[in-house]
Structures are given as structure tokens and as C-alpha cells.
Design an enzyme around this catalytic site. Sequence first.
Site, PDB file in Angstrom:
ATOM      1  N   LYS A  27      -9.293  -0.080  11.737  1.00 58.61           N
ATOM      2  CA  LYS A  27      -8.202   0.166  10.767  1.00 58.61           C
ATOM      3  C   LYS A  27      -8.491   1.410   9.935  1.00 58.61           C
ATOM      4  O   LYS A  27      -7.643   2.292   9.809  1.00 58.61           O
ATOM      5  CB  LYS A  27      -8.046  -1.047   9.859  1.00 58.61           C
ATOM      6  N   ASN A  28      -9.684   1.485   9.360  1.00 61.55           N
ATOM      7  CA  ASN A  28      -9.932   2.570   8.411  1.00 61.55           C
ATOM      8  C   ASN A  28     -10.112   3.927   9.090  1.00 61.55           C
ATOM      9  O   ASN A  28     -10.020   4.959   8.421  1.00 61.55           O
ATOM     10  CB  ASN A  28     -11.112   2.217   7.498  1.00 61.55           C
ATOM     11  N   CYS A 122      -5.256  -2.794  -1.928  1.00 59.90           N
ATOM     12  CA  CYS A 122      -5.889  -4.006  -2.435  1.00 59.90           C
ATOM     13  C   CYS A 122      -6.322  -3.807  -3.876  1.00 59.90           C
ATOM     14  O   CYS A 122      -6.796  -2.725  -4.241  1.00 59.90           O
ATOM     15  CB  CYS A 122      -7.128  -4.345  -1.601  1.00 59.90           C
ATOM     16  N   ARG A 127      -9.655   2.280  -9.077  1.00 58.57           N
ATOM     17  CA  ARG A 127      -9.879   3.049  -7.850  1.00 58.57           C
ATOM     18  C   ARG A 127      -9.514   4.514  -8.103  1.00 58.57           C
ATOM     19  O   ARG A 127      -8.468   4.999  -7.682  1.00 58.57           O
ATOM     20  CB  ARG A 127      -9.079   2.446  -6.684  1.00 58.57           C
ATOM     21  N   ASP A 311     -16.953  -4.225   2.595  1.00 60.77           N
ATOM     22  CA  ASP A 311     -15.836  -4.874   3.288  1.00 60.77           C
ATOM     23  C   ASP A 311     -16.267  -6.124   4.062  1.00 60.77           C
ATOM     24  O   ASP A 311     -15.429  -6.808   4.650  1.00 60.77           O
ATOM     25  CB  ASP A 311     -15.136  -3.876   4.226  1.00 60.77           C
ATOM     26  N   ARG A 403      -2.306  -6.705   7.165  1.00 62.90           N
ATOM     27  CA  ARG A 403      -2.464  -5.257   6.996  1.00 62.90           C
ATOM     28  C   ARG A 403      -3.640  -4.743   7.816  1.00 62.90           C
ATOM     29  O   ARG A 403      -3.647  -3.592   8.249  1.00 62.90           O
ATOM     30  CB  ARG A 403      -2.753  -4.932   5.517  1.00 62.90           C
TER      31      ARG A 403
HETATM   32  C1  EPZ Z   1     -12.553   2.997   1.743  1.00 64.97           C
HETATM   33  O1  EPZ Z   1     -11.891   3.015   0.475  1.00 64.97           O
HETATM   34  C2  EPZ Z   1     -11.972   1.843   2.508  1.00 64.97           C
HETATM   35  N1  EPZ Z   1     -10.533   2.066   2.659  1.00 64.97           N
HETATM   36  C3  EPZ Z   1     -12.250   0.537   1.786  1.00 64.97           C
HETATM   37  O2  EPZ Z   1     -11.825  -0.507   2.627  1.00 64.97           O
HETATM   38  C4  EPZ Z   1     -13.749   0.383   1.575  1.00 64.97           C
HETATM   39  O3  EPZ Z   1     -14.003  -0.758   0.793  1.00 64.97           O
HETATM   40  C5  EPZ Z   1     -14.326   1.616   0.881  1.00 64.97           C
HETATM   41  O4  EPZ Z   1     -13.958   2.814   1.602  1.00 64.97           O
HETATM   42  C6  EPZ Z   1     -15.845   1.598   0.765  1.00 64.97           C
HETATM   43  O5  EPZ Z   1     -16.413   1.501   2.046  1.00 64.97           O
HETATM   44  C7  EPZ Z   1     -10.108   2.897   3.594  1.00 64.97           C
HETATM   45  O6  EPZ Z   1     -10.849   3.488   4.357  1.00 64.97           O
HETATM   46  C8  EPZ Z   1      -8.628   3.061   3.693  1.00 64.97           C
HETATM   47  P1  EPZ Z   1     -14.441   5.091  -1.636  1.00 64.97           P
HETATM   48  P2  EPZ Z   1     -12.006   4.286  -0.449  1.00 64.97           P
HETATM   49  O7  EPZ Z   1     -13.724   6.316  -2.051  1.00 64.97           O
HETATM   50  O8  EPZ Z   1     -12.080   5.496   0.396  1.00 64.97           O
HETATM   51  C9  EPZ Z   1     -15.545   5.495  -6.299  1.00 64.97           C
HETATM   52  C10 EPZ Z   1     -10.760  -2.503   3.214  1.00 64.97           C
HETATM   53  O9  EPZ Z   1     -10.873  -3.698   2.857  1.00 64.97           O
HETATM   54  N2  EPZ Z   1     -14.691   6.692  -6.296  1.00 64.97           N
HETATM   55  O10 EPZ Z   1     -15.541   5.216  -0.637  1.00 64.97           O
HETATM   56  O11 EPZ Z   1     -10.885   4.205  -1.431  1.00 64.97           O
HETATM   57  C11 EPZ Z   1     -14.750   4.220  -6.122  1.00 64.97           C
HETATM   58  O12 EPZ Z   1     -14.233   3.753  -7.346  1.00 64.97           O
HETATM   59  C12 EPZ Z   1     -10.772  -1.386   2.183  1.00 64.97           C
HETATM   60  O13 EPZ Z   1     -10.603  -2.141   4.389  1.00 64.97           O
HETATM   61  C13 EPZ Z   1     -14.639   7.496  -7.425  1.00 64.97           C
HETATM   62  O14 EPZ Z   1     -15.276   7.223  -8.442  1.00 64.97           O
HETATM   63  O15 EPZ Z   1     -13.391   4.008  -1.148  1.00 64.97           O
HETATM   64  C14 EPZ Z   1     -15.781   3.302  -5.500  1.00 64.97           C
HETATM   65  O16 EPZ Z   1     -16.577   2.746  -6.517  1.00 64.97           O
HETATM   66  C15 EPZ Z   1     -10.867  -1.903   0.790  1.00 64.97           C
HETATM   67  N3  EPZ Z   1     -13.855   8.612  -7.380  1.00 64.97           N
HETATM   68  C16 EPZ Z   1     -16.667   4.241  -4.670  1.00 64.97           C
HETATM   69  O17 EPZ Z   1     -16.399   5.556  -5.174  1.00 64.97           O
HETATM   70  C17 EPZ Z   1     -13.137   8.966  -6.283  1.00 64.97           C
HETATM   71  O18 EPZ Z   1     -12.446  10.000  -6.312  1.00 64.97           O
HETATM   72  C18 EPZ Z   1     -16.385   4.238  -3.175  1.00 64.97           C
HETATM   73  O19 EPZ Z   1     -14.993   4.402  -2.942  1.00 64.97           O
HETATM   74  C19 EPZ Z   1     -13.201   8.154  -5.149  1.00 64.97           C
HETATM   75  C20 EPZ Z   1     -13.991   7.006  -5.174  1.00 64.97           C
END
Ligand code: EPZ
Length: 424
Positions: A27-28, A122, A127, A311, A403
Site C-alpha cells: 500500500k505505502n 488515520c 502529523r 505499523d 483502505r
Molecule cells: C508513513 O507515514 C506511512 N504512511 C505510515 O503508515 C507509517 O506509520 C509512517 O510512514 C512511519 O513508518 C504512508 O506511507 C502513506 P513519517 P508518514 O513522515 O510518511 C514526524 C499506515 O498505517 N514528521 O515517516 O506520514 C512525524 O510526526 C500508515 O500504513 C515531522 O515531524 O510518516 C512522525 O513522528 C500510518 N515532520 C515521524 O516524523 C514532517 O514533516 C515519522 O513520520 C514529517 C514527519
Amino acid sequence: MGVFILEKLVITGKTPLHGEVTISGAKNAAVAIIPATILINGVCTIENLPNISDVKLYCNILEKLGVKITWNSEHEVTIDSRNISSSTAPMDITRKFRASYYLIGALLGRCKHAEVGLPGGCNLGSRPIDQHIKSFESLGASVEVNKGKIVAKADSLKGNSIYLDVVSVGATINAMLASVLAEGVTIIDNAAKEPHIVDVANFLNTMGADIRGAGTDIIKVNGVKELKGNATYSVVPDQIEAGTFMLAAVASRGDIVVKNCITKHLESITAKIIEIGGNVDANGDHLRVWCDKRTSKANIKTLPYPGFPTDLQPQMGVVLSLSEGTSIINESIWESRFQYTDELIKMGANITANGKSAIFQGVEELYGSPVYATDLRAGAALIIAGIAANGKTEIYNLTHIDRGYENIEEKFKKLGAQIERVQE
Ligand code: EPZ
């Protein structure tokens, strides 16, 4: 008055899983590769797409931007992005899911303008997307966030060094998308290393990009003038779906073979399963997982890849709820990923969650109960809990689960679970 149809999954539990399950495309990876096609001034075909609602939704968005989408089968699509007619994404759809933020990088890269509604998805706590914005600005774009939307624009994009302050999957992919067609070289430092990052880079390279180092923490993008496409790409198997079935096998004390997975991507979860007393026999593209006794406690900390994935944290939480002794999970990625514990408590689990950590006092048995899927992975965890529990579990709010998991009840049914989707 309209008719309101409520769907639920009804599971009759305590059935050890047996048999084989085939894992779908990730998915991702899919939700990044589909918007990445916007960068191609040509046609491409994507195979092994998961048949899930997020993928359908993304293709609908692309169609509204003037991209031609032709479904060859439920897992294969041909995308013609030669005649993109708009760089303003439909707000009503983009608000529905998180991965719509990839439209910003892709549209900015191709059209030098992107207008996209702030992403939904979610509810896992705050975020932020500051690292995405910082990446676009480093390449020379101006970015405004106003009235629930993001507008990014540039006269031209120029390669630059981008240091990500937090390891972010989304920001790493967005930085790649925005820099593929930029002039010169972009270095993305402190990049995320998840398998889907490598997959997006491989996809873009197959279409004509020049990206090196994906899968390490420094990615180098040599800007190219055009992506011509004219190629076919197959999406990587879903690491999280595979891990979900592995943990279901352990929780139910079953014995299953997980086919079409990359076992290298599952090392952190394999190690934890073995640590708590389960068994895994990995063979490259498939693995056998079995468990014939009560598992024991473990401590988990979720981390970016190759650490234990957030995840799979809720699914692991079910296993630890049933394990002997006291386990602790520290969630280091998301603020609110323990909402599922309230539902597990309804099923007899003994969990104390406080902020980003939770203590699991193992119980011998869970029992069926009506429960509510608070997010995608929470939903997967509740299915596992229902299969392992005594009695009947009813899971509500299935849109989250649909989803991200293809045919989830059919796959579990083939493994012997007593699970039905029921409409009320
Ligand atoms: C991706 O989300 C996945 N979604 C999420 O999967 C997954 O949990 C996550 O990566 C971590 O592996 C998709 O790929 C669509 P991040 P993403 O940016 O990219 C902080 C699922 O269940 N951060 O790696 O949004 C953030 O708050 C979903 O399939 C900032 O501070 O996650 C978090 O603490 C849920 N500033 C950490 O980084 C930013 O600009 C990691 O988030 C971006 C992120």
C-alpha cells in the site's frame, strides 16, 4: 429517509490459522508510485497494485488532473500522464487520506505549481509536514499553507542539499519527487530507508530518473530533463501485510506459509517472534511461521526501518496481551497509536497505556466483544485479537481496514478463520 448500511466483521474465535497466504503489493509504495506517474511525460504500466480503496481514490484524483487511467485488471493499471491539465488537486478527495501529500512533490516537479488540500488520514496524533515544506523550499519553491490547503510554486527548481531533521518516509519521498526533474544534483541527508522508499526510487529510475542511494540515509538525485516512461513496473510486496499475517499466526498458535514477501524486510519482526518463543523459517520470497505454545513477554520500541515498524505495533500488542509476563511497548513515531488498547481491554486484555508507552500484563485468554477499528492497523490488530479470542467478536468501522488491506477477510478465511463481513 435514506438507508444506512453498517458493515461489520463477525469473527468466531479460537481458531489456529493453517495454510498459505499470498501477500499483495505494498500500500505505502503504491500510494507514492501512483502520484509519481505525474512526473512522466509518457505512458507506464504498474503491476502488482493492491486492490484497496486508497489506490482507487488516488487514481480518481489523477483522472481529475487530466491523467488517463486504464485498468488492465484489478491489480494492473496503465497510466498516461502526457496531457495533465491541472495542478490543483480536488480538495474533497485529497482531504480523505494522508498520502495525498505526494501530489505536492509530483505536481511541483512536473508543473512547477501544486495546490493540494491539507492531507487527512488515520488519526495518530499530530502529523506535521514541515520537513516536506522545507524540502520544497530548498529546491527554490515558495510554499504557502492557508485555509486548509498548500500552494507550492516555483519558476524553476534547482538541486540542493536537504537535511531532514526527522527521519520521515513522506518527506524523503516528496523530496525525491520534487527533485527528479530539478536542475542539477539534490542530496537528501538523514533519509528514511523503508522498503517503499527503495521501491519508489526504483520505479522512477525505471521511468528514466537518476536516483542513487535509496535504502541508505543519503540519497543523491541527479536531475534529468524528462521522464519518458514507456515501461512496466511491479510494486514490491507489502511488508506490513506480511507482518500482520505472521503475528496472526503467532497469536492464534497456528502454522502458516506467507508467500510473495521479501523476508529481508521482515527481519525485525522475525527476530521478535523468535524472542517470544514463536518459530520462523525464512526462505527468500516466502516464510513459514508457527507457534505451539504460549509466547513470553518482550519489550518493543518502534523505530524507522530497519527497526520494528510502528505499523505492526498494534498487531504485536495483541500478541503481547496474550504472552506470559509483563511487556512494554514504546511508540516512538506516533503520539496516539495506543487507541486500540481501549478496544483490547474490552476483550479482556490488561493494558495500561500512557502517552507513547504501554504496559501489557499478559492474560491467558481474550474473549469476543463488539469493538471499533480506530485506524487501519488498529483494525488489523482487532481481527487478530478476534481470531485468537474465545467467542464472538464484532468489528465496526471497516473503512479504515479496507483502505489498506486487500480482501482481508477472504485471506483469513482461507487460513481457517471463521470471519464474515455482515451488512446491517
Ligand atoms: C508513513 O507515514 C506511512 N504512511 C505510515 O503508515 C507509517 O506509520 C509512517 O510512514 C512511519 O513508518 C504512508 O506511507 C502513506 P513519517 P508518514 O513522515 O510518511 C514526524 C499506515 O498505517 N514528521 O515517516 O506520514 C512525524 O510526526 C500508515 O500504513 C515531522 O515531524 O510518516 C512522525 O513522528 C500510518 N515532520 C515521524 O516524523 C514532517 O514533516 C515519522 O513520520 C514529517 C514527519
